[in-house]
Design an enzyme around this catalytic site. Structure first.
Site, PDB file in Angstrom:
ATOM      1  N   ILE A  12      40.021  19.406  69.587  1.00 43.52           N
ATOM      2  CA  ILE A  12      39.030  19.301  70.665  1.00 43.52           C
ATOM      3  C   ILE A  12      38.270  17.985  70.562  1.00 43.52           C
ATOM      4  CG2 ILE A  12      37.024  20.406  71.738  1.00 43.52           C
ATOM      5  CD1 ILE A  12      37.917  23.042  70.425  1.00 43.52           C
ATOM      6  N   TYR A 153      33.127  33.364  58.607  1.00 46.17           N
ATOM      7  CA  TYR A 153      33.139  32.269  59.584  1.00 46.17           C
ATOM      8  C   TYR A 153      32.128  32.528  60.701  1.00 46.17           C
ATOM      9  CZ  TYR A 153      34.792  29.357  63.452  1.00 46.17           C
ATOM     10  OH  TYR A 153      34.853  28.481  64.504  1.00 46.17           O
ATOM     11  N   VAL A 196      46.931  30.830  68.799  1.00 43.22           N
ATOM     12  CA  VAL A 196      48.262  31.391  68.994  1.00 43.22           C
ATOM     13  C   VAL A 196      49.066  30.620  70.039  1.00 43.22           C
ATOM     14  CG1 VAL A 196      47.505  33.065  70.731  1.00 43.22           C
ATOM     15  CG2 VAL A 196      49.484  33.594  69.300  1.00 43.22           C
ATOM     16  N   ARG A 220      42.333  38.088  74.144  1.00 37.82           N
ATOM     17  CA  ARG A 220      41.534  36.893  73.920  1.00 37.82           C
ATOM     18  C   ARG A 220      41.239  36.243  75.268  1.00 37.82           C
ATOM     19  NH1 ARG A 220      41.259  39.204  69.922  1.00 37.82           N
ATOM     20  NH2 ARG A 220      41.596  38.516  67.752  1.00 37.82           N
TER      21      ARG A 220
END
Length: 317
Positions: A12, A153, A196, A220
């Site tokens: 990104i 996380y 994925v 997702r």
């Protein structure tokens, strides 16, 4: 304006660097290259002469105390903080390591921005983990949803948001935190902690078996990288003091994603199944309505178009 991007050689981050340079800004990139790659900045660096040296690269770990002095010397007006340990599985196996990068590293970045008298920090949070496992009726999640992360996380991203608030209160350092859904697109590494989409792309084009963990019905919210970068750029001047969801609000199951990608790749073969991975959410989607109000931002890339672009990029590789 003078900008600084941590993690700017990553997936990104490098797309954000390209966008900032295209808009005429000066950019410092900080990256330790543990997961990022200079190849992601190849085009930006090759054009540096034409852009009057507006891109400067610094190889440094966000955990390094010298990071504070480096940011202070460069005096960025806006800091985009994307550097992170972003693998949920690694955070479960090595929580202290995760915290060192995502918490201590963020404090170093904030200290650097404070000393540099930066105007703002735009922070990459994780909408897929900070909210935990939402009830079906709460999907897509709004920012008002209680934060209940189910992995170290997610905890580190929630803690980083608390530090952003404290620095705003104590030092007047403005921030916007963007809670990202599952970002995909060109430059995503299919071999690391990648999402994925990149993993499926790499395997489908290599004619290798893809693996779906669990029954594949987990969902997702997949969002294309260009849409996400647009939100970062807008957040440089808007959305002060806010956590904003950056997603599409649409749930897509892993099975649906694989079927769509296999069709585009011309592969007529089912994926293999493996046990569900520890810490993985069953369902996830983010309501982007608040970002529409405060950033004037909306996602525009539909999944079939984004998947086709991603596969085309991987073909070229």
């Amino acid at each position: 304006m003078k900008t600084l991007v941590t993690g700017g050689a990553g997936f990104i981050g490098s797309v954000l660097v390209d966008r900032l340079l295209a808009e005429g800004h000066e950019v410092d990139v900080l990256d330790d290259l543990s997961s990022g790659s200079l190849a992601n900045l190849a085009e930006a660096r090759s054009e540096r002469r034409d852009r009057t040296n507006r891109l400067t690269f610094h190889q440094i770990d966000v955990r390094d105390p010298q990071l504070v002095d480096l940011i202070a010397r460069r005096e960025p007006e806006v800091v985009f903080h994307l550097a992170a340990q972003a693998d949920v599985r690694v955070s479960v196996a090595r929580p202290a390591h995760d915290a060192e990068i995502n918490v201590i590293g963020t404090i170093n970045v904030l200290e650097g921005a404070r000393v540099a008298r930066s105007r703002k920090v735009v922070f990459a949070s994780s909408g897929g983990t900070i909210y935990g496992e939402p009830a079906p009726q709460d999907l897509p999640c709004k920012e008002s949803h209680p934060q209940n992360p189910g992995s170290p996380y997610g905890v580190s991203k929630r803690v980083a948001f608390d530090y952003l608030n404290v620095y705003r209160q104590l030092h007047g350092l403005e921030f916007t935190a963007l809670a990202l859904s599952n970002v995909y697109g060109p430059r995503q590494d299919p071999h690391g902690e990648a999402g994925v989409v990149a993993i499926f792309a790499g395997r489908l084009l290599a004619d290798e078996m893809s693996t779906i963990y669990g029954d594949g019905e987990q969902t997702r919210d997949y969002i294309y990288v260009d849409d996400v970068v647009d939100a970062f750029v807008r957040a440089a001047n808007k959305g002060g003091g806010l956590l904003l969801n950056i997603g599409t609000g649409v749930e897509t199951s892993v099975n649906q994603l694989y079927a769509a990608m296999a069709a585009v790749a011309g592969v007529d073969r089912p994926a293999a199944n493996a046990p569900m991975r520890q810490g993985e959410l069953l369902r996830s989607a983010l309501d982007p309505g608040r970002a529409a109000v405060h950033l004037g931002w909306k996602p525009w890339t539909e999944l079939p178009e984004g998947v086709a672009r991603t596969l085309e990029w991987f073909k070229g590789r």
